[in-house]
Write a protein that holds these residues in place. Structure first.
Motif, mmCIF file in Angstrom:
data_model
loop_
_atom_site.group_PDB
_atom_site.id
_atom_site.type_symbol
_atom_site.label_atom_id
_atom_site.label_comp_id
_atom_site.label_asym_id
_atom_site.label_seq_id
_atom_site.Cartn_x
_atom_site.Cartn_y
_atom_site.Cartn_z
ATOM 1 N N TRP A 147 0.860 -1.146 -0.070
ATOM 2 C CA TRP A 147 0.041 0.062 -0.174
ATOM 3 C C TRP A 147 0.634 1.164 -0.121
ATOM 4 O O TRP A 147 0.704 2.288 -0.808
ATOM 5 N N LEU A 148 1.921 1.155 0.679
ATOM 6 C CA LEU A 148 2.723 2.576 0.899
ATOM 7 C C LEU A 148 3.395 2.640 -0.550
ATOM 8 O O LEU A 148 3.618 3.730 -0.917
ATOM 9 N N LEU A 149 3.982 1.518 -1.091
ATOM 10 C CA LEU A 149 4.361 1.823 -2.322
ATOM 11 C C LEU A 149 3.440 2.178 -3.641
ATOM 12 O O LEU A 149 3.852 3.110 -4.167
ATOM 13 N N ALA A 150 2.124 1.643 -3.512
ATOM 14 C CA ALA A 150 1.328 1.895 -4.365
ATOM 15 C C ALA A 150 0.944 3.452 -4.352
ATOM 16 O O ALA A 150 0.764 4.042 -5.395
ATOM 17 N N LEU A 151 0.816 4.007 -3.109
ATOM 18 C CA LEU A 151 0.537 5.203 -2.976
ATOM 19 C C LEU A 151 1.499 6.219 -3.154
ATOM 20 O O LEU A 151 1.210 7.426 -3.212
ATOM 21 N N SER A 152 2.779 5.690 -3.357
ATOM 22 C CA SER A 152 3.927 6.673 -3.829
ATOM 23 C C SER A 152 3.987 6.637 -5.430
ATOM 24 O O SER A 152 4.831 7.539 -5.698
ATOM 25 N N LEU A 153 3.315 5.731 -6.003
ATOM 26 C CA LEU A 153 3.375 5.608 -7.570
ATOM 27 C C LEU A 153 2.395 6.397 -8.204
ATOM 28 O O LEU A 153 1.184 6.697 -7.645
ATOM 29 N N PRO A 154 2.446 6.827 -9.358
ATOM 30 C CA PRO A 154 1.245 7.433 -10.306
ATOM 31 C C PRO A 154 0.131 6.478 -10.479
ATOM 32 O O PRO A 154 0.479 5.320 -10.922
ATOM 33 N N TYR B 136 10.207 2.146 -4.693
ATOM 34 C CA TYR B 136 10.215 3.516 -5.287
ATOM 35 C C TYR B 136 11.351 4.190 -5.769
ATOM 36 O O TYR B 136 11.502 4.626 -7.141
ATOM 37 N N ALA B 137 12.489 3.963 -5.125
ATOM 38 C CA ALA B 137 13.579 4.607 -5.738
ATOM 39 C C ALA B 137 14.138 3.799 -6.948
ATOM 40 O O ALA B 137 14.809 4.515 -7.815
ATOM 41 N N VAL B 138 13.819 2.561 -7.034
ATOM 42 C CA VAL B 138 14.439 1.867 -8.070
ATOM 43 C C VAL B 138 13.660 2.199 -9.428
ATOM 44 O O VAL B 138 14.422 2.425 -10.362
ATOM 45 N N LEU B 139 12.201 2.551 -9.002
ATOM 46 C CA LEU B 139 11.666 2.843 -10.220
ATOM 47 C C LEU B 139 11.791 4.490 -10.868
ATOM 48 O O LEU B 139 11.801 4.524 -11.820
ATOM 49 N N ILE B 140 12.013 5.332 -9.794
ATOM 50 C CA ILE B 140 12.229 6.851 -10.147
ATOM 51 C C ILE B 140 13.614 6.763 -10.909
ATOM 52 O O ILE B 140 13.617 7.638 -12.006
ATOM 53 N N ILE B 141 14.400 6.107 -10.537
ATOM 54 C CA ILE B 141 15.769 6.173 -11.264
ATOM 55 C C ILE B 141 15.566 5.545 -12.535
ATOM 56 O O ILE B 141 16.209 5.980 -13.520
ATOM 57 N N SER B 142 15.046 4.304 -12.669
ATOM 58 C CA SER B 142 15.152 3.298 -13.743
ATOM 59 C C SER B 142 14.015 3.721 -14.978
ATOM 60 O O SER B 142 14.179 3.834 -15.857
ATOM 61 N N PHE B 143 12.897 4.246 -14.269
ATOM 62 C CA PHE B 143 11.887 4.653 -15.410
ATOM 63 C C PHE B 143 11.240 5.816 -14.947
ATOM 64 O O PHE B 143 10.271 6.151 -14.650
ATOM 65 N N PRO B 144 12.071 7.076 -15.197
ATOM 66 C CA PRO B 144 11.589 8.391 -14.902
ATOM 67 C C PRO B 144 10.420 8.860 -15.635
ATOM 68 O O PRO B 144 9.524 9.608 -15.169
ATOM 69 N N VAL B 145 10.363 8.347 -17.073
ATOM 70 C CA VAL B 145 9.116 8.904 -17.970
ATOM 71 C C VAL B 145 7.662 8.334 -17.290
ATOM 72 O O VAL B 145 6.999 9.157 -17.241
ATOM 73 N N GLN B 146 7.833 7.026 -17.069
ATOM 74 C CA GLN B 146 6.552 6.361 -16.764
ATOM 75 C C GLN B 146 6.201 6.919 -15.179
ATOM 76 O O GLN B 146 4.845 6.856 -14.810
ATOM 77 N N MET B 147 7.249 7.417 -14.207
ATOM 78 C CA MET B 147 6.873 7.733 -13.055
ATOM 79 C C MET B 147 6.417 9.150 -12.816
ATOM 80 O O MET B 147 6.015 9.612 -11.888
ATOM 81 N N THR B 148 6.142 9.917 -14.215
ATOM 82 C CA THR B 148 5.534 11.412 -14.064
ATOM 83 C C THR B 148 3.933 11.205 -14.645
ATOM 84 O O THR B 148 3.660 12.263 -14.652
ATOM 85 N N GLN B 149 3.616 10.266 -15.072
ATOM 86 C CA GLN B 149 2.226 10.154 -15.600
ATOM 87 C C GLN B 149 1.218 10.017 -14.625
ATOM 88 O O GLN B 149 0.703 9.084 -14.126
ATOM 89 N N TRP B 150 1.043 11.265 -13.766
ATOM 90 C CA TRP B 150 0.149 11.414 -12.554
ATOM 91 C C TRP B 150 -1.413 11.800 -13.124
ATOM 92 O O TRP B 150 -1.523 12.447 -13.946
ATOM 93 N N SER B 151 -2.244 11.208 -12.436
ATOM 94 C CA SER B 151 -3.724 11.720 -12.880
ATOM 95 C C SER B 151 -3.902 13.037 -12.426
ATOM 96 O O SER B 151 -3.520 13.484 -11.329
ATOM 97 N N ALA B 152 -4.658 13.625 -13.163
ATOM 98 C CA ALA B 152 -5.033 15.020 -12.699
ATOM 99 C C ALA B 152 -6.099 15.060 -12.108
ATOM 100 O O ALA B 152 -6.868 14.147 -11.887
#
Length: 344
Positions: free
Chosen positions: A79-86, A124-140
């Motif tokens: 849950w903590l990881l999911a709430l940190s992701l787009p 989260y750190a692995v994802l933001i470093i490895s996949f920065p583009v996908q980690m910016t797709q936040w819901s408006a």
């Protein structure tokens, strides 16, 4: 007369984890209300993945799976990881992050109680470093979005990358307030000009302010229920506010008010739910204050001077490294002795 150890109220890992999950529910409910139901898909996928990986990990070690699944620790991490992701991140991103959280950060170190780093923040750190583009797709926020996705539409996009006919990603996604602030500052706009944009609310981001408030209330419930102590959250918030305040005073056109930083991103989630992890955090009262203040200050510095818009995860991981040193030098004095008890 009670026999030792004189504990009148018993608790267990499963009860504690259940209370942590319950404390997250109000924030999740407001998240769905203001940003749409996609977060429910992300939470479900992360939870299922975490439970499957937990089962595989403990069975490979020759242990029964049921006790580990029932303790709730894998679900809290998920849950903590999911709430940190787009919320509309692709399914494989969620699975990869959960894998690193459960298998690498938790079980490769020996399982619950042995990990050196917060598992969710490692994922989260692995994802933001490895996949920065996908980690910016936040819901408006729904109030600003050009279109709204149903639960089924959200699941379809997360698992297939396909939106309903005629709908484009720009209609349902937007930059976060922290991303927007960073980008606009690089374009030489002042804070006053930037905060007039629709993505900014009264204090933080549109919609996000209410979510942050709910996580604050959930964190206060954990404190009142004695699941956590006040030291780390209070020091975290104070460290970020004081550091941000000093920068803001020095140049208010360049550095936004520290209240904005408290009301955006993962600060309240980090202060009450992540940094308070009893396994990876400091254990002494003074140590907890140092640990929390360090996370708060580092979060602000990474947000403002670093390469990532939100620095909670990296701040937590950096302070996790410091925990043995902090605990060693903050041991309380033993009653009847002139000197502090040496750390083993």
């Amino acid at each position: 007369m009670l026999s030792s150890p004189y504990i009148a109220e018993q608790s267990s890992v499963s009860i504690i984890m259940l209370k942590v999950l319950a404390a997250l529910v109000p924030g999740i409910a407001v998240y769905v209300w203001l940003f749409g139901p996609a977060i429910l898909v992300t939470l479900t996928l992360a939870s299922v993945t975490a439970l499957v990986l937990e089962t595989i990990a403990v069975r490979l070690r020759g242990w029964p799976a049921k006790p580990f699944l029932m303790d709730g620790s894998a679900l809290v991490t998920a849950w903590l990881l999911a709430l940190s992701l787009p919320p509309i991140a692709p399914w494989w991103l969620i699975v990869v992050g959960t894998f690193f959280a459960i298998v690498v950060a938790k079980h490769l170190y020996g399982g619950l109680g042995n990990n050196l780093f917060n598992p969710a923040m490692v994922g989260y750190a692995v994802l933001i470093i490895s996949f920065p583009v996908q980690m910016t797709q936040w819901s408006a926020p729904l109030s600003l979005a050009g279109a709204h996705l149903s639960l089924l539409d959200s699941a379809q996009y997360i698992f297939t990358g396909i939106l309903p006919d005629g709908l484009k990603l720009d209609a349902i996604s937007s930059a976060t307030p922290l991303d927007t602030l960073r980008t606009q500052l690089q374009l030489e706009h002042t804070v006053r000009e930037i905060t007039r944009l629709p993505i900014f609310g009264n204090v933080g981001g549109t919609g996000g302010e209410a979510v942050v408030l709910m996580f604050l209330l959930g964190g206060l419930y954990l404190w009142l229920a004695r699941i956590i102590t006040w030291h780390i959250p209070a020091a975290f918030i104070a460290g970020l506010w004081i550091t941000g305040g000093l920068f803001h005073i020095s140049d208010p056109d360049r550095y936004i008010s520290p209240w904005f930083h408290l009301a955006t991103g993962g600060v309240m989630l980090g202060a009450f739910f992540i940094a308070t992890d009893p396994v990876t955090g400091a254990t002494t009262p003074r140590g907890k204050l140092i640990f929390g203040a360090g996370i708060g200050s580092l979060t602000y510095l990474i947000r403002t001077l670093g390469g990532y818009p939100d620095g909670v995860a990296f701040a937590v991981l950096l302070m996790n490294i410091m925990v043995p040193l902090i605990d060693a030098y903050t041991q309380p004095k033993v009653y009847g002795h002139k000197h502090k008890e040496p750390a083993e």
